[in-house]
Design an enzyme around this catalytic site. Structure first.
Site, PDB file in Angstrom:
ATOM      1  N   SER A 148       0.861  -1.196   0.000  1.00 51.43           N
ATOM      2  CA  SER A 148       0.000   0.000   0.000  1.00 51.43           C
ATOM      3  C   SER A 148       0.885   1.229   0.000  1.00 51.43           C
ATOM      4  O   SER A 148       2.040   1.161   0.461  1.00 51.43           O
ATOM      5  CB  SER A 148      -0.869   0.017   1.257  1.00 51.43           C
ATOM      6  OG  SER A 148      -1.525   1.266   1.395  1.00 51.43           O
ATOM      7  N   TYR A 163      -1.988  -0.956  10.321  1.00 49.68           N
ATOM      8  CA  TYR A 163      -2.057  -1.122   8.857  1.00 49.68           C
ATOM      9  C   TYR A 163      -0.747  -0.644   8.214  1.00 49.68           C
ATOM     10  O   TYR A 163      -0.144  -1.344   7.402  1.00 49.68           O
ATOM     11  CB  TYR A 163      -3.251  -0.328   8.317  1.00 49.68           C
ATOM     12  CG  TYR A 163      -3.512  -0.518   6.844  1.00 49.68           C
ATOM     13  CD1 TYR A 163      -4.235  -1.612   6.375  1.00 49.68           C
ATOM     14  CD2 TYR A 163      -3.036   0.392   5.901  1.00 49.68           C
ATOM     15  CE1 TYR A 163      -4.495  -1.787   5.023  1.00 49.68           C
ATOM     16  CE2 TYR A 163      -3.274   0.230   4.540  1.00 49.68           C
ATOM     17  CZ  TYR A 163      -4.009  -0.861   4.111  1.00 49.68           C
ATOM     18  OH  TYR A 163      -4.253  -1.046   2.769  1.00 49.68           O
ATOM     19  N   LYS A 167       1.920  -3.047   6.173  1.00 51.41           N
ATOM     20  CA  LYS A 167       2.200  -2.874   4.746  1.00 51.41           C
ATOM     21  C   LYS A 167       3.678  -2.578   4.492  1.00 51.41           C
ATOM     22  O   LYS A 167       4.233  -3.013   3.478  1.00 51.41           O
ATOM     23  CB  LYS A 167       1.297  -1.774   4.166  1.00 51.41           C
ATOM     24  CG  LYS A 167      -0.191  -2.137   4.171  1.00 51.41           C
ATOM     25  CD  LYS A 167      -0.474  -3.371   3.328  1.00 51.41           C
ATOM     26  CE  LYS A 167      -1.955  -3.656   3.153  1.00 51.41           C
ATOM     27  NZ  LYS A 167      -2.216  -4.829   2.315  1.00 51.41           N
ATOM     28  N   THR A 198     -13.147   0.846  -3.130  1.00 55.30           N
ATOM     29  CA  THR A 198     -13.640  -0.531  -2.951  1.00 55.30           C
ATOM     30  C   THR A 198     -14.470  -0.548  -1.669  1.00 55.30           C
ATOM     31  O   THR A 198     -14.564   0.459  -0.976  1.00 55.30           O
ATOM     32  CB  THR A 198     -12.476  -1.548  -2.777  1.00 55.30           C
ATOM     33  OG1 THR A 198     -11.810  -1.249  -1.543  1.00 55.30           O
ATOM     34  CG2 THR A 198     -11.480  -1.509  -3.910  1.00 55.30           C
TER      35      THR A 198
HETATM   36  P1  NDP Z   1     -11.935  -5.427   0.114  1.00 57.48           P
HETATM   37  O1  NDP Z   1     -12.302  -5.344   1.552  1.00 57.48           O
HETATM   38  O2  NDP Z   1     -12.847  -4.845  -0.919  1.00 57.48           O
HETATM   39  O3  NDP Z   1     -11.633  -6.944  -0.302  1.00 57.48           O
HETATM   40  C1  NDP Z   1     -10.802  -7.744   0.488  1.00 57.48           C
HETATM   41  C2  NDP Z   1     -11.227  -9.189   0.373  1.00 57.48           C
HETATM   42  O4  NDP Z   1     -10.337  -9.969   1.202  1.00 57.48           O
HETATM   43  C3  NDP Z   1     -12.634  -9.420   0.908  1.00 57.48           C
HETATM   44  O5  NDP Z   1     -13.358 -10.288   0.056  1.00 57.48           O
HETATM   45  C4  NDP Z   1     -12.381 -10.066   2.266  1.00 57.48           C
HETATM   46  O6  NDP Z   1     -13.432 -10.928   2.691  1.00 57.48           O
HETATM   47  C5  NDP Z   1     -11.112 -10.855   1.984  1.00 57.48           C
HETATM   48  N1  NDP Z   1     -10.426 -11.206   3.229  1.00 57.48           N
HETATM   49  C6  NDP Z   1     -10.368 -10.511   4.398  1.00 57.48           C
HETATM   50  N2  NDP Z   1      -9.709 -11.197   5.320  1.00 57.48           N
HETATM   51  C7  NDP Z   1      -9.311 -12.356   4.739  1.00 57.48           C
HETATM   52  C8  NDP Z   1      -8.595 -13.497   5.196  1.00 57.48           C
HETATM   53  N3  NDP Z   1      -8.157 -13.575   6.463  1.00 57.48           N
HETATM   54  N4  NDP Z   1      -8.372 -14.514   4.335  1.00 57.48           N
HETATM   55  C9  NDP Z   1      -8.823 -14.464   3.062  1.00 57.48           C
HETATM   56  N5  NDP Z   1      -9.526 -13.420   2.577  1.00 57.48           N
HETATM   57  C10 NDP Z   1      -9.760 -12.376   3.399  1.00 57.48           C
HETATM   58  O7  NDP Z   1     -10.473  -4.751   0.028  1.00 57.48           O
HETATM   59  P2  NDP Z   1      -9.669  -4.097  -1.194  1.00 57.48           P
HETATM   60  O8  NDP Z   1      -9.967  -4.812  -2.445  1.00 57.48           O
HETATM   61  O9  NDP Z   1      -9.806  -2.636  -1.120  1.00 57.48           O
HETATM   62  O10 NDP Z   1      -8.182  -4.413  -0.708  1.00 57.48           O
HETATM   63  C11 NDP Z   1      -7.424  -5.495  -1.224  1.00 57.48           C
HETATM   64  C12 NDP Z   1      -5.987  -5.284  -0.791  1.00 57.48           C
HETATM   65  O11 NDP Z   1      -5.526  -4.012  -1.235  1.00 57.48           O
HETATM   66  C13 NDP Z   1      -5.801  -5.283   0.743  1.00 57.48           C
HETATM   67  O12 NDP Z   1      -4.575  -5.893   1.065  1.00 57.48           O
HETATM   68  C14 NDP Z   1      -5.713  -3.784   1.057  1.00 57.48           C
HETATM   69  O13 NDP Z   1      -5.018  -3.531   2.237  1.00 57.48           O
HETATM   70  C15 NDP Z   1      -4.980  -3.288  -0.164  1.00 57.48           C
HETATM   71  N6  NDP Z   1      -5.100  -1.865  -0.438  1.00 57.48           N
HETATM   72  C16 NDP Z   1      -6.342  -1.309  -0.593  1.00 57.48           C
HETATM   73  C17 NDP Z   1      -6.452   0.051  -0.827  1.00 57.48           C
HETATM   74  C18 NDP Z   1      -7.763   0.727  -0.984  1.00 57.48           C
HETATM   75  O14 NDP Z   1      -7.785   1.974  -0.935  1.00 57.48           O
HETATM   76  N7  NDP Z   1      -8.863   0.021  -1.191  1.00 57.48           N
HETATM   77  C19 NDP Z   1      -5.237   0.897  -0.941  1.00 57.48           C
HETATM   78  C20 NDP Z   1      -4.004   0.180  -0.790  1.00 57.48           C
HETATM   79  C21 NDP Z   1      -3.944  -1.150  -0.543  1.00 57.48           C
HETATM   80  P3  NDP Z   1     -14.513 -10.360   3.787  1.00 57.48           P
HETATM   81  O15 NDP Z   1     -15.128  -9.183   3.174  1.00 57.48           O
HETATM   82  O16 NDP Z   1     -15.458 -11.493   3.984  1.00 57.48           O
HETATM   83  O17 NDP Z   1     -13.697 -10.005   5.013  1.00 57.48           O
END
Ligand code: NDP
Length: 258
Positions: A148, A163, A167, A198
């Protein structure tokens, strides 16, 4: 063969953690468009099944949906076994699952701290480790970890020390694995997205009210869209990035430039 053709992923076998929705789903869609077979790995199996079915219907590729909590080593190893048994091999791992908690440091409990580190950092290690073992046996592969821009800067005004620390750890883990596995033809890179629209950001009760503030701070005046991360991941997954390993790719609309 032209460069665009060389970038295709036809026949590659890929898994995406956190692939049911958000960034994972968007990048999985790009991998599918480029011809890869995809395993959608997520804790939310209903949503993972829907995404896997959508990709299969839209792109005519093979897909599977696997329920896995990336903090659980047995589940992670079982997931890799299922992918290799179903697809015959593993070419690319996108270790992307992650969560965010916005809690002032002085109020954070040990359990809250641990949950973020377990999913965001230990989860990436366990997943990359299990994928790396298979890739070493096979003679190569590409691992992409989601870090991130929070690994590079301290986001404000929200307090999110766990967080940010998790990261930053992902980037140093990525570089460490890249060095350990350089001689084994296993490449390891990370992406560092800026704010992306998202569920994690748009529907989080603590983050949603901050979007206007972030947009004022953003050089481009807006958040990114998940699809704006697709091409870098297709590049890292494919055979035109063979000299790219141990790198972190900021895709943040210049947010961290000042
Ligand atoms: P979302 O919350 O939209 O999607 C994340 C997905 O991961 C969800 O389906 C969630 O399931 C699943 N998840 C959570 N915990 C676990 C686990 N223990 N094992 C397996 N799956 C899991 O997040 P984003 O798409 O926004 O983020 C994806 C990645 O990008 C993350 O690592 C985030 O930190 C990173 N990121 C995001 C940014 C943003 O602004 N959106 C910016 C920078 C980095 P459930 O919903 O059921 O928990």
């Amino acid at each position: 063969m032209g460069i665009i053709e060389k970038m295709r992923l036809d026949g590659k076998k890929i898994f995406v953690t956190g692939g049911a929705r958000g960034i994972g789903k968007s990048v999985a869609t790009a991998f599918a468009e480029a011809g890869a077979d995809i395993a959608i790995v997520d804790v939310d199996i209903e949503e993972a099944r829907k995404t896997a079915q959508e990709l299969k219907d839209q792109h005519g590729i093979s897909t599977m949906a696997i329920q896995t909590d990336v903090t659980n080593p047995e589940q992670v190893n079982a997931m890799i076994d299922q992918v290799v048994a179903g697809f015959g091999r593993l070419d690319v791992a996108f270790c992307n699952a992650g969560i965010c908690m916005n809690i002032p440091a002085e109020e954070m409990t040990y359990e809250q701290w641990k949950k973020v580190i377990d999913i965001n950092l230990t989860g990436v290690f366990l997943t990359a480790q299990a994928a790396g073992k298979i890739m070493i046996q096979q003679g190569g592969g590409s691992i992409i970890n989601t870090a991130s821009m929070s690994a590079h800067i301290v986001n404000v005004p929200q307090p999110q020390c766990s967080y940010n620390a998790s990261k930053a750890g992902v980037i140093q883990l990525t570089k460490s694995l890249a060095i350990e596995w350089a001689g084994k033809n296993v490449r390891v890179n990370s992406i560092s997205p800026g704010y992306i629209g998202t569920e994690l950001t748009l529907n989080s009760p603590s983050l949603k009210p901050l979007i206007e503030k972030w947009n004022e701070m953003a050089p481009l005046g807006r958040m990114g869209r998940p699809e704006e991360l697709q091409s870098i991941c297709v590049y890292l997954a494919g055979d035109t990035s063979t000299f790219t390993t141990g790198s972190d790719f900021l895709v943040d609309g210049a947010f961290t430039c000042f």
